[in-house]
Design a protein around this motif. Structure first.
Motif, mmCIF file in Angstrom:
data_model
loop_
_atom_site.group_PDB
_atom_site.id
_atom_site.type_symbol
_atom_site.label_atom_id
_atom_site.label_comp_id
_atom_site.label_asym_id
_atom_site.label_seq_id
_atom_site.Cartn_x
_atom_site.Cartn_y
_atom_site.Cartn_z
ATOM 1 N N ASN A 178 0.827 -1.201 0.000
ATOM 2 C CA ASN A 178 0.000 0.000 0.000
ATOM 3 C C ASN A 178 0.868 1.260 0.000
ATOM 4 O O ASN A 178 0.541 2.237 -0.676
ATOM 5 C CB ASN A 178 -0.942 -0.021 1.210
ATOM 6 C CG ASN A 178 -2.065 0.938 1.042
ATOM 7 O OD1 ASN A 178 -2.005 2.048 1.541
ATOM 8 N ND2 ASN A 178 -3.090 0.511 0.332
ATOM 9 N N ASP A 179 1.974 1.229 0.713
ATOM 10 C CA ASP A 179 2.897 2.373 0.728
ATOM 11 C C ASP A 179 3.512 2.606 -0.654
ATOM 12 O O ASP A 179 3.653 3.745 -1.096
ATOM 13 C CB ASP A 179 4.001 2.158 1.761
ATOM 14 C CG ASP A 179 3.479 2.169 3.196
ATOM 15 O OD1 ASP A 179 2.373 2.716 3.424
ATOM 16 O OD2 ASP A 179 4.170 1.622 4.076
ATOM 17 N N TYR A 180 3.884 1.527 -1.326
ATOM 18 C CA TYR A 180 4.445 1.654 -2.674
ATOM 19 C C TYR A 180 3.422 2.244 -3.645
ATOM 20 O O TYR A 180 3.761 3.055 -4.508
ATOM 21 C CB TYR A 180 4.910 0.292 -3.210
ATOM 22 C CG TYR A 180 6.271 -0.129 -2.733
ATOM 23 C CD1 TYR A 180 7.424 0.511 -3.182
ATOM 24 C CD2 TYR A 180 6.416 -1.187 -1.837
ATOM 25 C CE1 TYR A 180 8.679 0.121 -2.754
ATOM 26 C CE2 TYR A 180 7.668 -1.588 -1.404
ATOM 27 C CZ TYR A 180 8.798 -0.925 -1.858
ATOM 28 O OH TYR A 180 10.035 -1.307 -1.437
ATOM 29 N N ILE A 181 2.171 1.841 -3.499
ATOM 30 C CA ILE A 181 1.126 2.336 -4.395
ATOM 31 C C ILE A 181 0.851 3.811 -4.146
ATOM 32 O O ILE A 181 0.672 4.586 -5.089
ATOM 33 C CB ILE A 181 -0.144 1.465 -4.271
ATOM 34 C CG1 ILE A 181 0.151 0.084 -4.869
ATOM 35 C CG2 ILE A 181 -1.330 2.110 -4.958
ATOM 36 C CD1 ILE A 181 -0.937 -0.935 -4.681
ATOM 37 N N LYS A 182 0.861 4.235 -2.896
ATOM 38 C CA LYS A 182 0.693 5.657 -2.586
ATOM 39 C C LYS A 182 1.846 6.473 -3.193
ATOM 40 O O LYS A 182 1.627 7.556 -3.735
ATOM 41 C CB LYS A 182 0.647 5.876 -1.082
ATOM 42 C CG LYS A 182 -0.651 5.488 -0.449
ATOM 43 C CD LYS A 182 -0.604 5.740 1.046
ATOM 44 C CE LYS A 182 -1.832 5.219 1.728
ATOM 45 N NZ LYS A 182 -1.725 5.306 3.193
ATOM 46 N N LYS A 199 -6.281 -9.999 -8.352
ATOM 47 C CA LYS A 199 -6.899 -8.745 -8.806
ATOM 48 C C LYS A 199 -5.880 -7.619 -8.848
ATOM 49 O O LYS A 199 -5.840 -6.839 -9.800
ATOM 50 C CB LYS A 199 -8.039 -8.335 -7.869
ATOM 51 C CG LYS A 199 -9.296 -9.129 -8.012
ATOM 52 C CD LYS A 199 -10.337 -8.597 -7.026
ATOM 53 C CE LYS A 199 -11.533 -9.490 -6.927
ATOM 54 N NZ LYS A 199 -12.491 -9.006 -5.912
ATOM 55 N N ILE A 200 -5.060 -7.537 -7.818
ATOM 56 C CA ILE A 200 -4.040 -6.477 -7.760
ATOM 57 C C ILE A 200 -3.079 -6.601 -8.932
ATOM 58 O O ILE A 200 -2.762 -5.615 -9.602
ATOM 59 C CB ILE A 200 -3.296 -6.508 -6.412
ATOM 60 C CG1 ILE A 200 -4.244 -6.067 -5.291
ATOM 61 C CG2 ILE A 200 -2.055 -5.631 -6.442
ATOM 62 C CD1 ILE A 200 -3.721 -6.305 -3.895
ATOM 63 N N GLU A 214 -7.942 -1.918 -4.461
ATOM 64 C CA GLU A 214 -7.688 -3.356 -4.314
ATOM 65 C C GLU A 214 -6.577 -3.603 -3.294
ATOM 66 O O GLU A 214 -6.624 -4.559 -2.519
ATOM 67 C CB GLU A 214 -7.337 -3.990 -5.659
ATOM 68 C CG GLU A 214 -8.447 -3.933 -6.700
ATOM 69 C CD GLU A 214 -9.726 -4.648 -6.294
ATOM 70 O OE1 GLU A 214 -9.697 -5.516 -5.391
ATOM 71 O OE2 GLU A 214 -10.778 -4.340 -6.879
ATOM 72 N N SER A 215 -5.598 -2.727 -3.277
ATOM 73 C CA SER A 215 -4.526 -2.837 -2.299
ATOM 74 C C SER A 215 -5.046 -2.591 -0.884
ATOM 75 O O SER A 215 -4.659 -3.286 0.066
ATOM 76 C CB SER A 215 -3.423 -1.828 -2.634
ATOM 77 O OG SER A 215 -2.498 -1.746 -1.596
ATOM 78 N N LEU A 216 -5.926 -1.609 -0.747
ATOM 79 C CA LEU A 216 -6.527 -1.340 0.560
ATOM 80 C C LEU A 216 -7.370 -2.524 1.031
ATOM 81 O O LEU A 216 -7.407 -2.846 2.224
ATOM 82 C CB LEU A 216 -7.377 -0.075 0.512
ATOM 83 C CG LEU A 216 -6.604 1.235 0.409
ATOM 84 C CD1 LEU A 216 -7.548 2.404 0.158
ATOM 85 C CD2 LEU A 216 -5.772 1.475 1.658
ATOM 86 N N ARG A 217 -8.033 -3.185 0.092
ATOM 87 C CA ARG A 217 -8.833 -4.373 0.438
ATOM 88 C C ARG A 217 -7.928 -5.476 0.971
ATOM 89 O O ARG A 217 -8.245 -6.127 1.967
ATOM 90 C CB ARG A 217 -9.614 -4.854 -0.789
ATOM 91 C CG ARG A 217 -10.315 -6.163 -0.594
ATOM 92 C CD ARG A 217 -11.543 -6.038 0.292
ATOM 93 N NE ARG A 217 -12.201 -7.323 0.396
ATOM 94 C CZ ARG A 217 -12.413 -7.971 1.532
ATOM 95 N NH1 ARG A 217 -12.076 -7.426 2.669
ATOM 96 N NH2 ARG A 217 -12.992 -9.141 1.533
ATOM 97 N N LEU A 218 -6.775 -5.689 0.336
ATOM 98 C CA LEU A 218 -5.832 -6.699 0.822
ATOM 99 C C LEU A 218 -5.324 -6.311 2.211
ATOM 100 O O LEU A 218 -5.209 -7.157 3.101
ATOM 101 C CB LEU A 218 -4.664 -6.868 -0.150
ATOM 102 C CG LEU A 218 -3.631 -7.933 0.238
ATOM 103 C CD1 LEU A 218 -4.257 -9.330 0.209
ATOM 104 C CD2 LEU A 218 -2.431 -7.878 -0.696
#
Length: 160
Positions: free
Chosen positions: A71-75, A125-126, A101-105
């Protein structure tokens, strides 16, 4: 009779639960050479791409353990987007889906009774959404190159 000692076999291998069994997944798409040359300074994309490759053969437990960092990498990906060519609604939409999708994981890490199939489906999905993101970047640069090679003004400005 009461003095008999029973010997227990301690050499048995503990069985892995479904949450510990690694799952082989689809590979992650890469940027085309054209796209790579245009985004060579976008380190956050490369960092995310490299990090996601670790999900290619992970167990659901490992995937959950990696969720917060993912999630940090995606932000960081969104915060670092400074390339004007890539500031399009279609790419923002893909980013938003990827982030959700990352937040869901990440939320799945808080569910004690989560099933391995649910975690595996979420990781799939991610990866699918990230591949879509990558393909959109490739498409943007392919279209840009095509537009540069064709002189539409010359075609439409001809005297009829």
């Amino acid at each position: 009779m009461s003095c008999k000692k029973t010997i227990q076999n301690t050499d048995s291998v503990p069985k892995k639960t479904e949450m510990q069994v690694p799952v082989k997944r689809r590979s992650i798409d890469s940027l085309s050479n054209l796209s790579k040359s245009n985004v060579k300074d976008w380190k956050e994309y490369e960092n995310l791409h490299t990090y996601l490759q670790q999900f290619n053969n992970t167990s659901p437990n490992e995937a959950l353990n990696m969720a917060v960092e993912l999630n940090d990498y995606i932000k960081a990906l969104k915060d670092s987007l400074k390339i004007d060519d890539l500031k399009t609604n279609s790419l923002y939409a893909r980013y938003n889906v990827l982030n959700n999708e990352s937040l869901r994981l990440k939320d799945m890490t808080l569910i004690p009774a989560i099933q391995p199939e649910q975690v595996n489906a979420q990781v799939d999905k991610i990866l699918l959404v990230f591949n879509s993101y990558t393909q959109k970047v490739n498409t943007i640069y392919s279209k840009k190159k095509f537009d540069e090679e064709i002189d539409l003004d010359a075609i439409f400005d001809k005297n009829l």
